[in-house]
Design a protein around this motif. Structure first.
Motif, PDB file in Angstrom:
ATOM      1  N   VAL A   1      -1.041   3.574  10.880  1.00 39.43           N
ATOM      2  CA  VAL A   1       0.370   3.340  10.619  1.00 39.43           C
ATOM      3  C   VAL A   1       0.581   3.388   9.116  1.00 39.43           C
ATOM      4  N   SER A   2       1.527   4.195   8.676  1.00 42.24           N
ATOM      5  CA  SER A   2       1.870   4.286   7.259  1.00 42.24           C
ATOM      6  C   SER A   2       3.324   3.892   7.093  1.00 42.24           C
ATOM      7  N   LEU A   3       3.578   2.928   6.238  1.00 39.99           N
ATOM      8  CA  LEU A   3       4.945   2.524   5.936  1.00 39.99           C
ATOM      9  C   LEU A   3       5.390   3.298   4.710  1.00 39.99           C
TER      10      LEU A   3
ATOM     11  N   ARG B   1      -8.161   9.483   4.940  1.00 37.72           N
ATOM     12  CA  ARG B   1      -7.973   8.074   5.301  1.00 37.72           C
ATOM     13  C   ARG B   1      -7.617   7.898   6.768  1.00 37.72           C
ATOM     14  N   VAL B   2      -6.645   8.682   7.215  1.00 40.14           N
ATOM     15  CA  VAL B   2      -6.201   8.577   8.603  1.00 40.14           C
ATOM     16  C   VAL B   2      -7.316   9.007   9.546  1.00 40.14           C
TER      17      VAL B   2
ATOM     18  N   MET C   1       0.851  -1.172   0.000  1.00 36.51           N
ATOM     19  CA  MET C   1       0.000   0.000   0.000  1.00 36.51           C
ATOM     20  C   MET C   1       0.894   1.231   0.000  1.00 36.51           C
ATOM     21  N   THR C   2       0.626   2.148  -0.856  1.00 35.80           N
ATOM     22  CA  THR C   2       1.410   3.380  -0.926  1.00 35.80           C
ATOM     23  C   THR C   2       0.605   4.537  -0.335  1.00 35.80           C
ATOM     24  N   LEU C   3       1.277   5.623  -0.068  1.00 41.25           N
ATOM     25  CA  LEU C   3       0.579   6.834   0.345  1.00 41.25           C
ATOM     26  C   LEU C   3      -0.278   7.311  -0.818  1.00 41.25           C
ATOM     27  N   PRO C   4      -1.434   7.899  -0.541  1.00 46.61           N
ATOM     28  CA  PRO C   4      -2.217   8.489  -1.632  1.00 46.61           C
ATOM     29  C   PRO C   4      -1.421   9.614  -2.287  1.00 46.61           C
TER      30      PRO C   4
ATOM     31  N   VAL D   1       6.245  13.779  10.808  1.00 47.47           N
ATOM     32  CA  VAL D   1       5.456  12.629  11.198  1.00 47.47           C
ATOM     33  C   VAL D   1       6.386  11.691  11.962  1.00 47.47           C
ATOM     34  N   GLU D   2       5.927  11.225  13.097  1.00 53.04           N
ATOM     35  CA  GLU D   2       6.769  10.402  13.956  1.00 53.04           C
ATOM     36  C   GLU D   2       7.138   9.076  13.293  1.00 53.04           C
ATOM     37  N   THR D   3       8.389   8.680  13.437  1.00 55.80           N
ATOM     38  CA  THR D   3       8.838   7.398  12.894  1.00 55.80           C
ATOM     39  C   THR D   3       8.434   6.279  13.854  1.00 55.80           C
ATOM     40  N   LEU D   4       8.420   5.061  13.358  1.00 55.69           N
ATOM     41  CA  LEU D   4       8.079   3.918  14.185  1.00 55.69           C
ATOM     42  C   LEU D   4       9.074   3.744  15.327  1.00 55.69           C
TER      43      LEU D   4
END
Length: 97
Positions: A27-29, A13-14, A1-4, A83-86
């Motif tokens: 969560v977005s990778l 979406r979020v 899945m990619t970012l829009p 945006v915060e990283t994992l």
């Protein structure tokens, strides 16, 4: 899945993750260091034709997707903060991970 490919679609979406006073986690990778070649298939365009992994401008079904640029657009739309990283999120959890 990619970012829009549009920041507003990402925000929408979020925003659907947590509703009606319920907390949600999205969560977005994101590939943060490079563009990637992705399959961009439009069934109406390709019906009855053989599919190709060539780039769209060369008659194929693929495009270069620049997620770092899309992420920068999302960050700008959210007020300019990162945006915060994992890794950073996990480090904040009680007891760490």
């Amino acid at each position: 899945m990619t970012l829009p490919d549009k920041e507003e679609d990402y925000i929408h979406r979020v925003g659907r993750v947590g509703r009606a006073e319920v907390v949600g986690l999205a969560v977005s990778l994101v590939a943060s260091g490079h563009r990637e070649k992705v399959w961009y298939y439009d069934r109406r365009k390709w019906e009855g034709r053989p599919l190709s992994t060539k780039l769209a401008e060369l008659g194929g079904c693929c495009i270069w997707y620049d997620e770092p640029a899309l992420l920068r657009g999302v960050q700008k739309r959210l007020g300019g903060g990162e945006v915060e990283t994992l890794d950073a999120f996990l480090a904040r959890l009680p007891g760490g991970v």
